[in-house]
Enzyme design. Sequence first.
Site, PDB file in Angstrom:
ATOM      1  N   LYS A 114       0.842  -1.205   0.000  1.00 26.51           N
ATOM      2  CA  LYS A 114       0.000   0.000   0.000  1.00 26.51           C
ATOM      3  C   LYS A 114       0.875   1.253   0.000  1.00 26.51           C
ATOM      4  O   LYS A 114       0.676   2.165  -0.793  1.00 26.51           O
ATOM      5  CB  LYS A 114      -0.865  -0.017   1.267  1.00 26.51           C
ATOM      6  N   LYS A 126       3.147  -1.899  11.363  1.00 24.25           N
ATOM      7  CA  LYS A 126       1.826  -1.861  12.007  1.00 24.25           C
ATOM      8  C   LYS A 126       2.033  -2.222  13.469  1.00 24.25           C
ATOM      9  O   LYS A 126       2.996  -2.899  13.821  1.00 24.25           O
ATOM     10  CB  LYS A 126       0.890  -2.887  11.353  1.00 24.25           C
ATOM     11  N   GLY A 165      -3.198   6.209  13.514  1.00 26.30           N
ATOM     12  CA  GLY A 165      -4.357   5.541  14.099  1.00 26.30           C
ATOM     13  C   GLY A 165      -4.821   4.370  13.253  1.00 26.30           C
ATOM     14  O   GLY A 165      -4.359   4.151  12.140  1.00 26.30           O
ATOM     15  N   ASP A 166      -5.732   3.608  13.805  1.00 24.75           N
ATOM     16  CA  ASP A 166      -6.425   2.521  13.096  1.00 24.75           C
ATOM     17  C   ASP A 166      -7.642   2.215  13.976  1.00 24.75           C
ATOM     18  O   ASP A 166      -8.060   3.084  14.765  1.00 24.75           O
ATOM     19  CB  ASP A 166      -5.497   1.292  12.943  1.00 24.75           C
ATOM     20  N   THR A 209      -8.957   8.670   4.378  1.00 25.43           N
ATOM     21  CA  THR A 209      -9.138   7.275   3.935  1.00 25.43           C
ATOM     22  C   THR A 209     -10.483   7.123   3.235  1.00 25.43           C
ATOM     23  O   THR A 209     -10.573   6.579   2.129  1.00 25.43           O
ATOM     24  CB  THR A 209      -9.013   6.305   5.118  1.00 25.43           C
ATOM     25  N   ASN A 240     -14.242   5.799  11.446  1.00 29.84           N
ATOM     26  CA  ASN A 240     -13.590   6.863  10.689  1.00 29.84           C
ATOM     27  C   ASN A 240     -13.681   6.662   9.174  1.00 29.84           C
ATOM     28  O   ASN A 240     -14.106   7.564   8.442  1.00 29.84           O
ATOM     29  CB  ASN A 240     -12.121   6.959  11.141  1.00 29.84           C
ATOM     30  N   SER A 376      -1.165  10.813   5.678  1.00 29.66           N
ATOM     31  CA  SER A 376      -0.251  10.775   6.822  1.00 29.66           C
ATOM     32  C   SER A 376       1.152  11.160   6.370  1.00 29.66           C
ATOM     33  O   SER A 376       1.872  11.889   7.066  1.00 29.66           O
ATOM     34  CB  SER A 376      -0.202   9.363   7.420  1.00 29.66           C
TER      35      SER A 376
HETATM   36  P1  NDP Z   1     -12.891   2.652  13.623  1.00 22.94           P
HETATM   37  O1  NDP Z   1     -12.500   2.038  14.918  1.00 22.94           O
HETATM   38  O2  NDP Z   1     -13.052   4.112  13.531  1.00 22.94           O
HETATM   39  O3  NDP Z   1     -14.225   1.975  13.083  1.00 22.94           O
HETATM   40  C1  NDP Z   1     -14.358   0.602  12.872  1.00 22.94           C
HETATM   41  C2  NDP Z   1     -15.822   0.364  12.558  1.00 22.94           C
HETATM   42  O4  NDP Z   1     -16.001  -0.989  12.129  1.00 22.94           O
HETATM   43  C3  NDP Z   1     -16.727   0.543  13.768  1.00 22.94           C
HETATM   44  O5  NDP Z   1     -17.954   1.021  13.352  1.00 22.94           O
HETATM   45  C4  NDP Z   1     -16.831  -0.892  14.295  1.00 22.94           C
HETATM   46  O6  NDP Z   1     -17.973  -1.148  15.089  1.00 22.94           O
HETATM   47  C5  NDP Z   1     -16.944  -1.626  12.990  1.00 22.94           C
HETATM   48  N1  NDP Z   1     -16.613  -3.038  13.166  1.00 22.94           N
HETATM   49  C6  NDP Z   1     -15.529  -3.558  13.765  1.00 22.94           C
HETATM   50  N2  NDP Z   1     -15.598  -4.898  13.745  1.00 22.94           N
HETATM   51  C7  NDP Z   1     -16.748  -5.212  13.111  1.00 22.94           C
HETATM   52  C8  NDP Z   1     -17.399  -6.423  12.773  1.00 22.94           C
HETATM   53  N3  NDP Z   1     -16.848  -7.596  13.094  1.00 22.94           N
HETATM   54  N4  NDP Z   1     -18.588  -6.358  12.119  1.00 22.94           N
HETATM   55  C9  NDP Z   1     -19.147  -5.172  11.798  1.00 22.94           C
HETATM   56  N5  NDP Z   1     -18.586  -3.979  12.099  1.00 22.94           N
HETATM   57  C10 NDP Z   1     -17.408  -4.017  12.749  1.00 22.94           C
HETATM   58  O7  NDP Z   1     -11.781   2.128  12.589  1.00 22.94           O
HETATM   59  P2  NDP Z   1     -11.399   2.732  11.165  1.00 22.94           P
HETATM   60  O8  NDP Z   1     -12.605   3.252  10.497  1.00 22.94           O
HETATM   61  O9  NDP Z   1     -10.215   3.593  11.334  1.00 22.94           O
HETATM   62  O10 NDP Z   1     -10.887   1.411  10.411  1.00 22.94           O
HETATM   63  C11 NDP Z   1     -11.776   0.543   9.712  1.00 22.94           C
HETATM   64  C12 NDP Z   1     -10.973  -0.319   8.763  1.00 22.94           C
HETATM   65  O11 NDP Z   1     -10.252   0.507   7.839  1.00 22.94           O
HETATM   66  C13 NDP Z   1      -9.912  -1.213   9.412  1.00 22.94           C
HETATM   67  O12 NDP Z   1      -9.776  -2.405   8.662  1.00 22.94           O
HETATM   68  C14 NDP Z   1      -8.640  -0.394   9.256  1.00 22.94           C
HETATM   69  O13 NDP Z   1      -7.474  -1.191   9.298  1.00 22.94           O
HETATM   70  C15 NDP Z   1      -8.870   0.193   7.879  1.00 22.94           C
HETATM   71  N6  NDP Z   1      -8.087   1.393   7.566  1.00 22.94           N
HETATM   72  C16 NDP Z   1      -8.169   2.510   8.344  1.00 22.94           C
HETATM   73  C17 NDP Z   1      -7.459   3.647   8.009  1.00 22.94           C
HETATM   74  C18 NDP Z   1      -7.614   4.923   8.745  1.00 22.94           C
HETATM   75  O14 NDP Z   1      -7.061   5.935   8.287  1.00 22.94           O
HETATM   76  N7  NDP Z   1      -8.342   4.983   9.850  1.00 22.94           N
HETATM   77  C19 NDP Z   1      -6.530   3.644   6.862  1.00 22.94           C
HETATM   78  C20 NDP Z   1      -6.582   2.451   6.062  1.00 22.94           C
HETATM   79  C21 NDP Z   1      -7.311   1.365   6.439  1.00 22.94           C
HETATM   80  P3  NDP Z   1     -17.870  -1.203  16.708  1.00 22.94           P
HETATM   81  O15 NDP Z   1     -17.862   0.223  17.129  1.00 22.94           O
HETATM   82  O16 NDP Z   1     -19.063  -1.974  17.105  1.00 22.94           O
HETATM   83  O17 NDP Z   1     -16.585  -1.926  17.030  1.00 22.94           O
END
Ligand code: NDP
Length: 444
Positions: A114, A126, A165-166, A209, A240, A376
């Site tokens: 990536k 990571k 973050g993640d 993202t 996010n 980032s």
């Molecule tokens: P957040 O913690 O902000 O949000 C994660 C979301 O996914 C929450 O709504 C969470 O719900 C939900 N979730 C988690 N597990 C499950 C599940 N098993 N079934 C359904 N919903 C679920 O994380 P991000 O938005 O930052 O990250 C989301 C994804 O994007 C990850 O895979 C991350 O690695 C990837 N990513 C993030 C980046 C970033 O800049 N933030 C960059 C690139 C990739 P709940 O609140 O119930 O846990």
Amino acid sequence: MSYTEEVYARVVSQNPGEPEFHQAVKEVLESLQVVIDKNEEEYRKLSILERLVEPERIISFRVPWVDDKGVVQVNKGYRVQFNSAIGPYKGGLRFHPSVNQSILKFLGFEQIFKNSLTGLPIGGGKGGSNFDPKGKSDREVMAFCQSFMTELSKYIGADQDVPAGDIGVGGREIGYLYGEYKRIKGLYEGVLTGKGLTWGGSLIRTQATGYGVVYMLDEIAKAHNDSIEGKTAVVTGSGNVAIYAVEKITELGAKVVAMCDSNGYVYDPDGIKLDIVKDIKEVKRGRIKEYADRVEGAVYTEGKGIWNIKCDVYLPCATQNELDLDGAKTLVANGCKYVAEGANMPTTLEGTTYLQENGVYFMPGKAANAGGVATSALEMTQNSMRLSWSAEEVDEKLHGIMKDIFKKVDDAAKRYGLDDNYVVGANIAGFEKVVDAMKAQGIV
Ligand code: NDP
């Protein structure tokens, strides 16, 4: 056995109990077969693949902290520094109870390709912890973050390793982590990204993202003489990535009808009202269920199954392996045409193959969600230059980077006669730059 098969077998036998890592390696190695075939002797001699699948180092540590009842809690902390051939390690920190070495190795491995695709000088890494910020007080989160950083600070730095973050690590956590780093090291440097705007953060990083996923989708649609406008979309998650993907895709004229969290999903046939989701998730840290209590006509369903909602565009933005073969079959049966992964590896290998074989344009996370890490890297640049770009400047750069990634991925697929296979295209384009650097730097 081919060279890629040999290396995959070695990864499985030498890394037992790490299914997510095996899965990520399998997808990449299978995609690289066509490239390896052309240069197999050289790659074998240099053990390129053996080196690529072995992290440069993994740091694993104890994180003790005191909860609000005065009880000492102990979590596991990790940083996987996977590959620094093209720049300092860069990749997020995840705080979630499911975090283990396998998940962080898969994420770190994906991050190598990536980061390479962004065209910016950043290597792959990571980290994170099995700490769960949900339900914790601010003081508890701070205590945890300070303890985590006390150890992590020994291994990171602005030119060495720059976490972000993640899942479970947003602005609040980055703030506590940064404060502790600064206190320990006495350095005000860009050691973390995703910082607040008053202390070195970049405009648009929060949105990057999610916006990037939609910019990518726009490129795929245009390449097929289509447009986002008028499409019906389902976006999974409500964190996010999901929130800002919904914001941008709505701006471009699509209607998002469903979102979810780990408990269940909401369906709103009139289109999701993002201000309400933001209030529930960003302000109140609540559950998506509350959306149906607040919006007339919206329906909440407990549990999995968001893919049952009919859509043209499906953006999985929650977590790994959320979309399996059955989900993929349902999407196809309902006429879905586009899947762009906002999350990392949210589609299983079987699900991915099914979508690709049934006419769905499928863009893997390592290309579709690269806008976050790219921005980032723009934050790192601004920190080094001691200046801040405007929101428009950053957004324009982000948009340009996503267009460029699409072009690289599309071109790589076409070069090998595999038009529209963006999985192969992304892995090959990411791999070529890293391998070139690894070869130039000798056996390290
Ligand atoms: P957040 O913690 O902000 O949000 C994660 C979301 O996914 C929450 O709504 C969470 O719900 C939900 N979730 C988690 N597990 C499950 C599940 N098993 N079934 C359904 N919903 C679920 O994380 P991000 O938005 O930052 O990250 C989301 C994804 O994007 C990850 O895979 C991350 O690695 C990837 N990513 C993030 C980046 C970033 O800049 N933030 C960059 C690139 C990739 P709940 O609140 O119930 O846990």
